[in-house]
Design a protein around this motif. Structure first.
Motif, PDB file in Angstrom:
ATOM      1  N   ASP B  44       0.829  -1.212   0.000  1.00 18.58           N
ATOM      2  CA  ASP B  44       0.000   0.000   0.000  1.00 18.58           C
ATOM      3  C   ASP B  44       0.861   1.258   0.000  1.00 18.58           C
ATOM      4  O   ASP B  44       0.524   2.250  -0.638  1.00 18.58           O
ATOM      5  N   GLU B  45       1.962   1.188   0.744  1.00 15.54           N
ATOM      6  CA  GLU B  45       2.846   2.366   0.816  1.00 15.54           C
ATOM      7  C   GLU B  45       3.390   2.710  -0.567  1.00 15.54           C
ATOM      8  O   GLU B  45       3.369   3.873  -0.993  1.00 15.54           O
ATOM      9  N   GLY B  47       2.153   1.679  -3.492  1.00 12.30           N
ATOM     10  CA  GLY B  47       1.037   2.038  -4.370  1.00 12.30           C
ATOM     11  C   GLY B  47       0.609   3.483  -4.173  1.00 12.30           C
ATOM     12  O   GLY B  47       0.359   4.213  -5.143  1.00 12.30           O
ATOM     13  N   ASP B  48       0.548   3.915  -2.920  1.00 13.38           N
ATOM     14  CA  ASP B  48       0.172   5.309  -2.638  1.00 13.38           C
ATOM     15  C   ASP B  48       1.192   6.283  -3.215  1.00 13.38           C
ATOM     16  O   ASP B  48       0.835   7.351  -3.725  1.00 13.38           O
ATOM     17  N   LEU B  49       2.474   5.915  -3.119  1.00  8.91           N
ATOM     18  CA  LEU B  49       3.519   6.796  -3.664  1.00  8.91           C
ATOM     19  C   LEU B  49       3.389   6.922  -5.185  1.00  8.91           C
ATOM     20  O   LEU B  49       3.518   8.017  -5.744  1.00  8.91           O
ATOM     21  N   VAL B  51       0.687   6.401  -7.099  1.00  7.16           N
ATOM     22  CA  VAL B  51      -0.536   7.138  -7.444  1.00  7.16           C
ATOM     23  C   VAL B  51      -0.362   8.625  -7.137  1.00  7.16           C
ATOM     24  O   VAL B  51      -0.753   9.494  -7.927  1.00  7.16           O
ATOM     25  N   GLY B  52       0.267   8.915  -5.996  1.00  6.92           N
ATOM     26  CA  GLY B  52       0.485  10.310  -5.620  1.00  6.92           C
ATOM     27  C   GLY B  52       1.360  11.043  -6.613  1.00  6.92           C
ATOM     28  O   GLY B  52       1.122  12.206  -6.940  1.00  6.92           O
ATOM     29  N   ASP B  55      -0.697  11.846  -9.604  1.00  4.96           N
ATOM     30  CA  ASP B  55      -1.649  12.920  -9.300  1.00  4.96           C
ATOM     31  C   ASP B  55      -0.956  14.279  -9.220  1.00  4.96           C
ATOM     32  O   ASP B  55      -1.590  15.319  -9.421  1.00  4.96           O
ATOM     33  N   ALA B  78       0.195  -3.323  -6.214  1.00  4.71           N
ATOM     34  CA  ALA B  78       0.630  -1.935  -6.034  1.00  4.71           C
ATOM     35  C   ALA B  78       1.190  -1.372  -7.332  1.00  4.71           C
ATOM     36  O   ALA B  78       0.923  -0.219  -7.704  1.00  4.71           O
ATOM     37  N   ARG B  81      -1.609  -0.619  -9.642  1.00  3.83           N
ATOM     38  CA  ARG B  81      -2.268   0.643  -9.283  1.00  3.83           C
ATOM     39  C   ARG B  81      -1.555   1.811  -9.950  1.00  3.83           C
ATOM     40  O   ARG B  81      -2.181   2.710 -10.503  1.00  3.83           O
ATOM     41  N   GLY B  82      -0.230   1.768  -9.895  1.00  4.03           N
ATOM     42  CA  GLY B  82       0.545   2.864 -10.475  1.00  4.03           C
ATOM     43  C   GLY B  82       0.384   2.953 -11.974  1.00  4.03           C
ATOM     44  O   GLY B  82       0.145   4.032 -12.527  1.00  4.03           O
ATOM     45  N   ARG B  85      -3.099   4.177 -12.965  1.00  3.75           N
ATOM     46  CA  ARG B  85      -3.280   5.602 -12.733  1.00  3.75           C
ATOM     47  C   ARG B  85      -2.608   6.414 -13.831  1.00  3.75           C
ATOM     48  O   ARG B  85      -3.083   7.472 -14.234  1.00  3.75           O
TER      49      ARG B  85
END
Lengths: 130, 138
Positions: B44-45, B47-49, B51-52, B55, B78, B81-82, B85
Motif C-alpha cells: 500500500d505504501e 502504491g500510494d507513492l 498514485v500520488g 496525481d 501496487a 495501481r501505479g 493511474r
C-alpha cells in the motif's frame, strides 16, 4: 515474513534449487496472505498454523487458519482479479493444491511441491490467466 | 516442522527495512528505488507513492526493484495501481528487475506482458518517456 523464514529453514534441511526455494516462499506467503485477508478481516488477528514437511522428492506445505473460512466460489471468482492473484500464483508454483475447510472451522490450504536436485533439468513453469 | 503464528499478520510481515527513495531525473519522470520486501505490509505504501506521483503531474514512472528481495501478489497489485493511474501510454511505466527470482513472479502471472522489465536502471530511464513525449537518452 515469518512464513518465508520458515521456508528458508526447510531449505537448510532439503537441497532446493533457487527456483524451488522462491516458489515455496511465494506459495506460503500467498497462502498466509489469503488467511490474513479473508480469515481475519477488518484488522482482527488470529492464529495461522504452518506445517512444512520435507520429503525425499517433495515438500508439503499446510497453512491452516481458524478464521471465517473461505467460500471456494468466491476464491475462484477472485482468481481473475488483481486482489485474487494469490491462488493463481500458488497454482503456478506448486504441483498439487487443495483448499478446504478445517476440522474446527477456518480453512486449510494443502500444497505439495515436488523437488529435484539442482541441475537435474526438471522444472515447472506455468502462466495462469490473470 | 510446525510453526504456529499467534499474530496472523506476523506471518507475512515484511522486512522492517522497507523504504522507498524518490528522485526526479527529469521533468515529468519520477524514479522510485525500492528497498526490502514488497508484500502485504509494504504494498500500500508503494502504491500510494506511485498514485500520488501521477496525481502531482508525473507522466512517466520508473520503479527500481533491484534491491527488493521478495514480491508477492500484493506487491504486484501496487505496481498495477501505479500503471493504471498513469494510463496506457507505452513506455511511461518501467520496472528495473534484474534478479531472476523476482522476474519469475512477473512471468508466472503473465505480468511481464504488462510491465516493461529492464535489467538496469539506465535501460529503464532510457526507455521511459518524459513529459515532452521524447525518449530519455541516459
Amino acid at each position: 515474513m515469518l512464513a518465508r523464514l520458515a521456508v528458508a529453514s526447510v531449505a537448510r534441511a532439503v537441497p532446493l534449487s533457487q527456483e524451488e526455494l522462491t516458489d515455496l516462499k511465494l506459495a506460503v506467503t500467498e497462502a498466509c496472505g489469503n488467511a490474513v485477508r479473508h480469515a481475519y478481516p477488518s484488522g482482527s488477528l488470529g492464529e495461522i498454523e504452518l506445517d512444512l514437511v520435507p520429503g525425499v522428492d517433495r515438500v508439503e506445505l499446510v497453512v491452516e487458519d481458524h478464521g471465517a473460512g473461505i467460500e471456494l466460489p468466491v476464491v475462484e471468482r477472485e482468481a481473475s482479479e488483481v486482489g485474487g492473484m494469490g491462488l493463481s500464483i500458488i497454482r503456478a508454483v506448486v504441483d498439487e493444491l487443495e483448499v478446504g475447510p478445517g476440522a474446527e472451522g477456518g480453512t486449510v490450504v494443502h500444497m505439495t511441491k515436488r523437488t529435484a536436485r539442482p541441475g537435474s533439468g526438471r522444472g515447472r513453469r506455468g502462466r495462469p490467466e490473470v | 516442522m510446525r510453526w504456529i503464528v499467534r499474530d496472523s499478520e506476523s506471518a507475512v510481515l515484511g522486512a522492517s527495512d522497507f523504504r522507498v527513495e524518490e528522485a526526479r531525473p527529469r521533468d515529468g519522470t519520477v524514479l522510485f528505488v525500492v528497498h526490502g520486501d514488497l508484500d502485504l505490509h509494504s504494498a500500500d505504501e508503494l502504491g500510494d507513492l506511485l498514485v500520488g506521483a501521477v496525481d502531482r503531474g508525473a507522466s512517466s514512472l520508473v520503479v527500481d526493484l533491484a534491491d527488493v528481495g521478495f514480491v508477492d501478489s500484493q506487491g504486484l497489485g501496487a505496481l498495477l495501481r501505479g500503471t493504471r493511474r498513469l494510463g496506457a501510454g507505452e513506455g511511461r511505466f518501467r520496472l528495473v528487475v534484474p534478479a531472476p527470482e523476482i522476474r519469475r513472479v512477473f512471468e508466472i502471472t503473465a505480468l511481464d506482458r504488462v510491465f516493461p522489465l529492464d535489467a538496469t536502471r539506465e535501460q529503464a530511464l532510457a526507455g521511459a518517456i518524459g513529459e515532452q513525449g521524447e525518449p530519455h537518452h541516459g
